[in-house]
Design a protein around this motif. Structure first.
Motif, PDB file in Angstrom:
ATOM      1  N   ALA A   1      35.030  38.693 -71.445  1.00 37.21           N
ATOM      2  CA  ALA A   1      35.566  39.896 -70.804  1.00 37.21           C
ATOM      3  C   ALA A   1      34.444  40.537 -69.971  1.00 37.21           C
ATOM      4  CB  ALA A   1      36.024  40.863 -71.885  1.00 37.21           C
TER       5      ALA A   1
ATOM      6  N   THR B   1      35.544  45.004 -73.771  1.00 36.28           N
ATOM      7  CA  THR B   1      35.982  44.758 -75.161  1.00 36.28           C
ATOM      8  C   THR B   1      35.898  46.045 -75.987  1.00 36.28           C
ATOM      9  OG1 THR B   1      35.107  42.531 -74.950  1.00 36.28           O
ATOM     10  CG2 THR B   1      35.609  43.262 -77.179  1.00 36.28           C
TER      11      THR B   1
ATOM     12  N   ARG C   1      32.365  39.004 -82.870  1.00 36.06           N
ATOM     13  CA  ARG C   1      31.858  39.427 -81.563  1.00 36.06           C
ATOM     14  C   ARG C   1      30.961  38.353 -80.939  1.00 36.06           C
ATOM     15  NH1 ARG C   1      32.485  44.839 -80.013  1.00 36.06           N
ATOM     16  NH2 ARG C   1      32.134  43.925 -77.945  1.00 36.06           N
ATOM     17  N   GLY C   2      31.073  38.212 -79.651  1.00 34.72           N
ATOM     18  CA  GLY C   2      30.305  37.187 -78.951  1.00 34.72           C
ATOM     19  C   GLY C   2      30.958  35.817 -79.041  1.00 34.72           C
TER      20      GLY C   2
END
Ligand code: ASP
Length: 439
Positions: A38, A50, A183-184
């Motif tokens: 994103a 995000t 995340r990531g």
């Protein structure tokens, strides 16, 4: 030659970044499968899309008016669309998102829209086919990632596409409920796509020119690592080096596919190659130095401990019962020391001590806090004499007292414990001796 190219949020933060990405992709015919994140931060105080989505969804769940927040997200995408002069409308998508937020479709769904929408723009910009990750990345009914199903779905679907954009970070359960990785997680998607299409290389484009030998906050302008093995990377990443999502290495590693970390802002840099194994000699004896502050050591002493079978297990059981993971357990004939994260340990300290007394009746237990661990990692150490000697004379030179040394039999790494306040000095000294002066 087939490459999967994944671009991180900062590489896709605005139209200008998108253009750089477009140039990179078009400069090589082999860059056929694209995994976007994103839009990330455009400047240091900016907010990632995000995070905007999570906050917007929270407002929706709380029953607050979230139209302003959703509009701000929409503006981010239209800024990109306009900047790229695309004839693309996301009105339908945003209508659907608004309705789904009102129906509380879940925070994973909310966050996933960041990649979904960026994927739509990327596909339109490149003229590639859009493949919704929800149809090819599978989670089971308990929400756990299903690697076998995913591999089947992905490889079958992508066999039909010459060129495709597959948004990162999310997938869905069989019933269509959207789930994200942690995340990531777009890094993980890139790796899964690379595995499924049997790519020659998985290029992971970000805002740094690869892995650095050490932390640039400690050493100015550290050298870039040219080639690192998966094992070396694991040893470094567990100490906190974060360029790539930890789980991204497993799918490609099994297939022997190299990952190439590249810089979108400096595409001429070769970046770092992460490989299963290599006969290439590393440039320096060590590949990298990583470390972390904030450890405690718990030293347990008991006479004749060495002959008491099960002593170690009983001690570690106490930590397990309290839900504390351990980092290292160096031991002597009548002593055993357990290194743990200070923040995990502190509040349970007294329960652990009582537990140890109950379990093994030690002669005494001693604790020390504010310790740092440093991992010096390198496949080159195996064939080089005197590495440990060089490390410790460098530390003695800068007056750093070594509290603990741990070298596994793999000879791939040496772990050194020092006091928190000596951490930076120690890292600098080790870097200097191996990279700067190379004596
Ligand atoms: N956009 C997601 C995040 O910010 C996933 C990713 O960028 O890989 O964590």
């Amino acid at each position: 030659m087939r490459k999967v190219v994944k671009f991180g949020g900062s590489s896709l933060a605005n139209a200008e970044q998108f253009q750089k990405v477009g140039d990179i992709i078009r400069s090589e015919e082999s860059r056929r499968y694209v995994v976007p994140s994103a839009p990330g931060k455009r400047f240091s105080k900016d907010t990632k899309v995000t995070d905007m989505l999570y906050a917007c969804y929270d407002a929706a769940v709380a029953g607050d008016d979230f139209s302003g927040q959703l509009k701000a997200i929409k503006d981010r995408y239209y800024e990109i669309i306009r900047g790229l002069k695309l004839d693309l409308s996301l009105e339908e998508e945003f209508k659907q998102i608004e309705a789904d937020f009102k129906n509380q479709a879940g925070s994973d769904y909310a966050a996933s829209r960041g990649e979904f929408l960026n994927g739509k723009i990327m596909a339109a910009y490149l003229g590639y086919e859009f493949v919704d990750a929800a149809s090819v990345i599978r989670f089971d009914k308990n929400g756990n990632f299903d690697s076998e199903k995913t591999d089947k779905l992905l490889s079958r679907r992508l066999a039909k596409c010459e060129k495709a954009v597959i948004p990162g970070f999310y997938g869905a359960c069989e019933d269509g409920v959207v789930k994200t990785f942690s995340r990531g997680g777009s890094d993980v998607t890139g790796s899964l796509v690379a595995k499924a299409i049997k790519a020659d290389v998985y290029e992971n484009w970000t805002d740094v020119s690869g892995f650095l030998v050490t932390d640039p906050r400690i050493v100015d302008n550290p050298a870039v690592i040219e080639t690192i093995t998966y094992r070396e990377l694991r040893e470094l990443s567990y100490m906190g080096a974060t360029v790539l999502h930890e789980e991204a290495i497993f799918p490609v590693r099994k297939e022997g596919i190299p990952i190439n970390i590249r810089n979108t802002n400096k595409p001429e840099d070769e970046g770092t190659f992460i490989v299963e194994s290599t006969c290439k000699k590393p440039k320096y004896t060590i590949t990298g130095i990583a470390g972390k502050k904030g450890f405690c050591s718990i030293n347990i002493e008991k006479s004749l401990m060495n002959s008491e079978i099960g002593f170690g297990r009983k001690i570690l059981q106490v930590f397990e019962d309290q839900g504390i993971s351990f980092e290292h357990v160096p031991s002597g004939i009548d002593t055993m020391t357990v290194y743990v994260h200070q923040d995990e340990f502190e509040e349970k300290e007294q329960q652990v001590i009582a537990g140890i007394h109950r379990a093994v009746q030690p002669d005494f237990v001693e604790m020390e806090s504010d310790l740092a661990l440093i991992a010096v990692v390198g496949r080159g150490m195996k064939s080089t004499r005197g590495t440990a000697g060089r490390i410790f004379s460098a530390l003695a030179h800068v007056n750093v007292n070594v509290k603990m040394i741990d070298q596994g039999s793999s000879e791939l790494n040496i772990i050194i414990g020092v006091e928190n306040r000596d951490f930076e000095t120690a890292v600098k000294a080790i870097y200097d001796i191996f990279v700067i002066t190379q004596i």
